[in-house]
Write an enzyme that holds these catalytic residues in place. Sequence first.
Site, PDB file in Angstrom:
ATOM      1  N   HIS A 238       0.741  -1.271   0.219  1.00 46.28           N
ATOM      2  CA  HIS A 238      -0.068   0.047   0.029  1.00 46.28           C
ATOM      3  C   HIS A 238       0.811   1.107  -0.205  1.00 46.28           C
ATOM      4  CE1 HIS A 238      -3.340   2.468   1.716  1.00 46.28           C
ATOM      5  NE2 HIS A 238      -3.939   2.020   0.800  1.00 46.28           N
TER       6      HIS A 238
ATOM      7  N   LYS B 203       3.409   4.318  -1.111  1.00 50.80           N
ATOM      8  CA  LYS B 203       3.773   5.361  -2.176  1.00 50.80           C
ATOM      9  C   LYS B 203       4.917   5.956  -2.085  1.00 50.80           C
ATOM     10  CE  LYS B 203      -1.279   5.170  -1.532  1.00 50.80           C
ATOM     11  NZ  LYS B 203      -1.824   4.242  -0.531  1.00 50.80           N
TER      12      LYS B 203
ATOM     13  N   ASP C  25      16.741  10.276  -8.461  1.00 50.68           N
ATOM     14  CA  ASP C  25      18.364  10.331  -8.408  1.00 50.68           C
ATOM     15  C   ASP C  25      18.842  10.317  -6.912  1.00 50.68           C
ATOM     16  OD1 ASP C  25      18.365  10.801 -11.000  1.00 50.68           O
ATOM     17  OD2 ASP C  25      18.471  13.217 -10.839  1.00 50.68           O
TER      18      ASP C  25
ATOM     19  N   ASP D  65      -0.037  17.536  19.234  1.00 49.89           N
ATOM     20  CA  ASP D  65      -0.035  18.857  19.908  1.00 49.89           C
ATOM     21  C   ASP D  65       0.916  19.808  19.028  1.00 49.89           C
ATOM     22  OD1 ASP D  65      -0.909  17.690  22.083  1.00 49.89           O
ATOM     23  OD2 ASP D  65       1.099  16.900  22.874  1.00 49.89           O
TER      24      ASP D  65
ATOM     25  N   HIS E  71      -8.883  11.534   1.118  1.00 54.17           N
ATOM     26  CA  HIS E  71      -8.015  10.363   1.177  1.00 54.17           C
ATOM     27  C   HIS E  71      -6.638  10.595   1.856  1.00 54.17           C
ATOM     28  CE1 HIS E  71      -5.741   7.116  -0.887  1.00 54.17           C
ATOM     29  NE2 HIS E  71      -6.677   6.470  -0.302  1.00 54.17           N
TER      30      HIS E  71
ATOM     31  N   LYS F  17      -3.993  10.977   4.752  1.00 53.64           N
ATOM     32  CA  LYS F  17      -3.830  10.175   6.056  1.00 53.64           C
ATOM     33  C   LYS F  17      -2.864  10.785   6.897  1.00 53.64           C
ATOM     34  CE  LYS F  17      -4.509   7.018   2.542  1.00 53.64           C
ATOM     35  NZ  LYS F  17      -5.318   6.140   2.724  1.00 53.64           N
TER      36      LYS F  17
END
Length: 491
Positions: free
Chosen positions: A231, A233, A238, A416, A409, A411
């Site tokens: 899952h 990403k 480089d 604080d 979407h 997340k």
Amino acid sequence: MNLLAYLMNVFFNIHLIWLTPIHILVVAVFFIRMIWVRRPVGVVFAWLLIVILLPILGIALYVLIGERPVGRSLAQKIKRMEKDYVVVSNEMRRHFKDDVHLLPAEARALSQLAESSNGSTLIAGNKIELVSNSQEILQQFILEINAAKTSLHLEFYIWALGGDADLVGEALIRAAQRGVACRVLLDSLGSKVWLKSAWPKRFRNAGISVTEALPIQIGRFQFRRADLRLHRKIFVIDGLVAWTGSMNLVDPRTFKQDSGVGEWVDALIRIEGPVVSQFELTFLFDWSVATNQITRFIDPHPQISAKAGSVLAQEFASGPVYRDDILYQVLLSAIMDARSELTITTPYFGADDGLMQALLAAAHRGVKITLIVPKLNDSTLVAWSSRSMYTDLLSVGIRIAEFHGGLLHTKSLLIDGRIAIFGSVNFDQRSLRLNFEISLIVYDKDFCRDLENLIHSYLLQSDMVDPESWSQRPRWRILLENAAHLTSPLL
């Protein structure tokens, strides 16, 4: 009529003599298996009830999704790769051992926990930019690809056809043709449409390496759970720049437009500095594991970039094979460490009893907690299950905002105003227990302020759930919500 009664009596006797003992034996063996693997009590009884009522279907479901095996061959390969990975991570840990002293004392416990079980260490000297416009992100991807000199590494759950996502593919082909080493790692299920299209052949003809992670193989479910997914990403350019966050390689103007939830709303972070090497290392590890032709961890010494800023950060990778349950422990610790304010954005909210009790306890001790979820969700079951927990959350003063500007979407966890956890992790059991996930933990007030501003923009497009109105919802909705919630332990 007498003949019919006779036949029914014979059938009943056969069932009583043969099928009932077999049924009892199946349930007994299954119960022993549940004790052997020591599952949570709620999970044991949920599965046991299904097997008692529907033995054949129950056993079949348990074989498919009941446990978390990745298969013996894959597990052995991961262990083999980890031997090299441990050496590199230890070298990196020694290289940056003094950076932890730059971290405020109240944040060191969380950093140490995230680093445990051979995790990534804290690194200073980074520049981190929060980007929330999906079209701008895709255009920046194209610019980064056009400027790349040596390597492009892309790892995504979904690469979807259409829109500017196709333009990213065209740019990648041009980069490969001018000699840039390009590797693309995609989840087999999330990117199944793309993987069956003409793009993989075009990529390979241009010299781009394409690997399918965790392929679903009919007939091998008994050896590897089918719904364990990659899952993450990750996009590394480089070895100097990395992108990560919640956004898949999709154009929201064309992605899932028939789902009825509007455009997907995402954000990514662009990273420069030495922490990029941790993302490169994770990509290389995942690539080595997923590629059949590779038997040893390839290129186990990614270059370490020069300092680009002043941000303290550490990459945080998790999965069901290595560092098992460390993600759960980090989220639990982050909630328990919160002193004044805690904000969660997630498209799928599925906290278990432990996380729920941590949230309730934090609210009781005066922490201002806000949960932001999409008003419309592409998963009806998850939406109903999430709402079954609203009453408990609202009863202790936790604010629940339902975003109506599309499918939110993003997340994130903001603690604080000083620590942020940002990445691919949903606040649900699938991310916590089943998926291979990636996040960046950022210990920087300026970045947290940028995230807070983004969160504020989400709140402006949200409806706050009113506790009084919520308590008066129809009883049939309560029944549906609680029924949907019963499915959550089965994950």
